[in-house]
Design an enzyme around this catalytic site. Structure first.
Site, PDB file in Angstrom:
ATOM      1  N   TRP A  20     -50.621  22.340   0.309  1.00 11.38           N
ATOM      2  CA  TRP A  20     -50.452  23.366  -1.063  1.00 11.38           C
ATOM      3  C   TRP A  20     -49.264  24.578  -0.945  1.00 11.38           C
ATOM      4  O   TRP A  20     -48.522  24.414  -2.422  1.00 11.38           O
ATOM      5  CB  TRP A  20     -51.330  22.578  -1.904  1.00 11.38           C
ATOM      6  N   GLU A  33     -54.510  21.772  -8.103  1.00 17.56           N
ATOM      7  CA  GLU A  33     -54.735  22.853  -8.139  1.00 17.56           C
ATOM      8  C   GLU A  33     -55.942  22.112  -9.110  1.00 17.56           C
ATOM      9  O   GLU A  33     -57.477  23.135  -9.098  1.00 17.56           O
ATOM     10  CB  GLU A  33     -54.384  23.563  -9.335  1.00 17.56           C
ATOM     11  N   GLN A  38     -63.608  23.950  -8.591  1.00 15.18           N
ATOM     12  CA  GLN A  38     -65.039  23.955  -8.826  1.00 15.18           C
ATOM     13  C   GLN A  38     -64.984  22.979  -7.472  1.00 15.18           C
ATOM     14  O   GLN A  38     -66.654  22.856  -7.226  1.00 15.18           O
ATOM     15  CB  GLN A  38     -65.526  23.656  -9.608  1.00 15.18           C
ATOM     16  N   THR A  39     -64.429  23.030  -6.351  1.00 13.47           N
ATOM     17  CA  THR A  39     -64.357  22.819  -5.121  1.00 13.47           C
ATOM     18  C   THR A  39     -64.020  23.763  -3.772  1.00 13.47           C
ATOM     19  O   THR A  39     -63.057  24.059  -4.354  1.00 13.47           O
ATOM     20  CB  THR A  39     -63.757  21.329  -5.072  1.00 13.47           C
ATOM     21  N   LEU A  76     -65.570  13.467  -4.965  1.00 12.37           N
ATOM     22  CA  LEU A  76     -66.229  15.436  -4.748  1.00 12.37           C
ATOM     23  C   LEU A  76     -66.777  15.306  -6.450  1.00 12.37           C
ATOM     24  O   LEU A  76     -66.409  16.814  -6.204  1.00 12.37           O
ATOM     25  CB  LEU A  76     -63.779  14.890  -5.208  1.00 12.37           C
ATOM     26  N   TYR A 116     -54.769  28.200 -16.515  1.00 15.32           N
ATOM     27  CA  TYR A 116     -54.871  28.683 -15.777  1.00 15.32           C
ATOM     28  C   TYR A 116     -53.892  27.995 -14.698  1.00 15.32           C
ATOM     29  O   TYR A 116     -53.043  28.605 -13.617  1.00 15.32           O
ATOM     30  CB  TYR A 116     -56.459  28.691 -15.031  1.00 15.32           C
ATOM     31  N   ASP A 134     -58.119  33.115 -12.101  1.00 15.84           N
ATOM     32  CA  ASP A 134     -58.886  32.058 -11.523  1.00 15.84           C
ATOM     33  C   ASP A 134     -60.672  32.592 -11.821  1.00 15.84           C
ATOM     34  O   ASP A 134     -60.546  34.592 -11.648  1.00 15.84           O
ATOM     35  CB  ASP A 134     -58.732  31.461 -11.052  1.00 15.84           C
ATOM     36  N   CYS A 188     -62.765  39.590  -1.163  1.00 11.96           N
ATOM     37  CA  CYS A 188     -63.712  39.892  -2.109  1.00 11.96           C
ATOM     38  C   CYS A 188     -65.233  39.043  -2.245  1.00 11.96           C
ATOM     39  O   CYS A 188     -64.977  38.730  -3.697  1.00 11.96           O
ATOM     40  CB  CYS A 188     -62.752  40.386  -3.340  1.00 11.96           C
ATOM     41  N   CYS A 204     -59.790  51.179  -4.715  1.00  9.78           N
ATOM     42  CA  CYS A 204     -60.605  50.421  -5.393  1.00  9.78           C
ATOM     43  C   CYS A 204     -62.019  51.254  -6.606  1.00  9.78           C
ATOM     44  O   CYS A 204     -62.857  51.658  -5.638  1.00  9.78           O
ATOM     45  CB  CYS A 204     -61.366  49.144  -4.952  1.00  9.78           C
ATOM     46  N   THR A 297     -74.359  21.218 -12.444  1.00  9.48           N
ATOM     47  CA  THR A 297     -74.253  22.957 -12.210  1.00  9.48           C
ATOM     48  C   THR A 297     -75.302  22.717 -13.488  1.00  9.48           C
ATOM     49  O   THR A 297     -75.644  23.711 -13.544  1.00  9.48           O
ATOM     50  CB  THR A 297     -72.161  22.608 -12.794  1.00  9.48           C
TER      51      THR A 297
HETATM   52 FE1  SF4 Z   1     -63.128  43.547  -3.567  1.00 11.44          FE
HETATM   53 FE2  SF4 Z   1     -62.937  46.286  -4.419  1.00 11.44          FE
HETATM   54 FE3  SF4 Z   1     -64.401  46.213  -1.742  1.00 11.44          FE
HETATM   55 FE4  SF4 Z   1     -61.932  45.305  -1.906  1.00 11.44          FE
HETATM   56  S1  SF4 Z   1     -62.431  47.619  -2.098  1.00 11.44           S
HETATM   57  S2  SF4 Z   1     -63.285  43.681  -1.137  1.00 11.44           S
HETATM   58  S3  SF4 Z   1     -61.158  44.743  -4.196  1.00 11.44           S
HETATM   59  S4  SF4 Z   1     -64.777  45.587  -3.844  1.00 11.44           S
END
Ligand code: SF4
Length: 352
Positions: A20, A33, A38-39, A76, A116, A134, A188, A204, A297
């Site tokens: 996609w 999307e 949730q998948t 699904l 979204y 999201d 992250c 960060c 859920t």
């Molecule tokens: Fe997430 Fe911040 Fe770590 Fe990057 S530095 S992975 S944004 S917590």
């Protein structure tokens, strides 16, 4: 904003090749999307290909029967997604024909398409500078800016959409949105973010203050509701069975054996007594065949399947119950619990 350039550079080097991402067709992007809500990607990929092979265009989906759509979706989960997608496709075709809307507001005027999904379609297909927010994006930027708004919530959605507007205005919209989502999916991570590999590490807040576990702030989940389902596998003459088409709830439109629900766990003899009283014509005791626990859920389902020999379908309250050859069950969309039971029957037949 140097972090934006670093993020985009990171994405161009590390982003996954997903089908996609290689199309500008808004219909295909929309399908992806909805499937990916949730998948996980690995689970959603075969469904994406299967769905588009069956319904390659908006026209084909809009003119399909709901049963065909549910059949492709089978396995699904979250079947309301399939029903809503189908309803929205019909509405879109009726209102716009083959002119797929290009503005987020127009897309959101179609029932079932939220902010979204609209943002994802217009940015990926048309480079419209609308940030996608999201779960992954919430997590990345809650940590990056040290924002303790509870997610998901309308307030947090508005906040992050506004904050991300300037960065997206200054680069390629589809790349920026894909990059923010991909960073959340690959780096992250919810429990153990891989900050050492992150292009946003320098600025960060959560990383710099060693507070990654404090963000994002989430709503406390209620403990799941527990339900006890007893499915009745009637063995009728001529290898026939009874099937019921659900008319409401999360499995609306899917098929299952007639089901009796109790709010508490009952002993086998309680169930026998209940069934004998309910179906006075039963000649032999129902036989407990299979039990399983199924986690949704917000619900935990304990399901027990009973085989019942009968000369005809006993009089049940539910009118949508009908008789069919057992071998034809695959022609009807069924839910995951029923599929588990059919898999069990196949396995136990091989074991004999
Ligand atoms: Fe997430 Fe911040 Fe770590 Fe990057 S530095 S992975 S944004 S917590």
């Amino acid at each position: 904003m140097e972090w934006v350039q670093r993020l985009v550079f990171w994405y161009e080097k590390n982003g996954r090749n997903l089908p996609w991402r290689e199309t500008r067709d808004p219909y295909k992007i929309w399908i992806s999307e909805v499937i990916l809500q949730q998948t996980r990607v690995i689970q959603g990929l075969p469904y994406y290909h299967k769905f588009l092979a069956q319904f390659p265009t908006l026209d084909s989906l809009a003119h399909a029967q709901e049963q065909e759509v549910l059949h492709i979706w089978q396995g699904l989960g979250y079947y309301s997604r399939a029903r809503n997608l189908h309803t929205a496709a019909k509405e879109m075709w009726k209102r716009f024909g083959s002119d797929f809307p290009t503005e987020p507001a127009t897309l959101q005027s179609i029932s079932g398409i939220g902010p979204y999904t609209a943002a994802a379609i217009v940015s990926f297909a048309f480079e419209h500078p609308t940030p996608v927010v999201d779960g992954n994006v919430y997590r990345v930027f809650s940590r990056f800016w040290g924002i303790d708004l509870v997610i998901p919530s309308p307030k947090a959605f508005r906040f992050f959409s506004e904050q991300l507007q300037e960065p997206i205005n200054n680069c390629n919209a589809s790349t920026f949105n894909q990059a923010t989502m991909e960073l959340g999916a690959l780096v992250c991570l919810p429990l153990k973010p891989l900050c050492a590999n992150c292009p946003l590490q320098l600025e960060c807040y959560a990383f710099q203050h060693q507070k990654t576990a404090d963000f994002p702030q989430k709503k406390k989940n209620k403990s799941p509701e527990i339900r006890h389902f007893h499915y009745l596998h009637f063995e009728l003459p001529g290898e026939k069975i009874a099937l019921y088409k659900r008319t409401e709830g999360i499995w609306k439109g899917l098929h299952e054996f007639p089901c009796i629900e109790f709010t508490e766990e009952l002993s086998d003899s309680d169930i026998h007594t209940h069934l004998k009283n309910r179906f006075l014509t039963l000649k032999s005791l129902p036989k407990k065949t299979f039990t399983t626990k199924h986690q949704l859920t917000h619900r935990t389902l304990f399901a027990t399947f009973w085989k019942i020999k009968s000369t005809k379908i006993p009089k049940l309250e539910k009118k949508a119950t009908f008789e069919l050859d057992f071998q034809d069950i695959h022609k009807y969309p069924i839910h995951r619990l029923m599929q588990k039971y059919l898999d069990y029957l196949i396995e136990s037949a091989y074991d004999k």
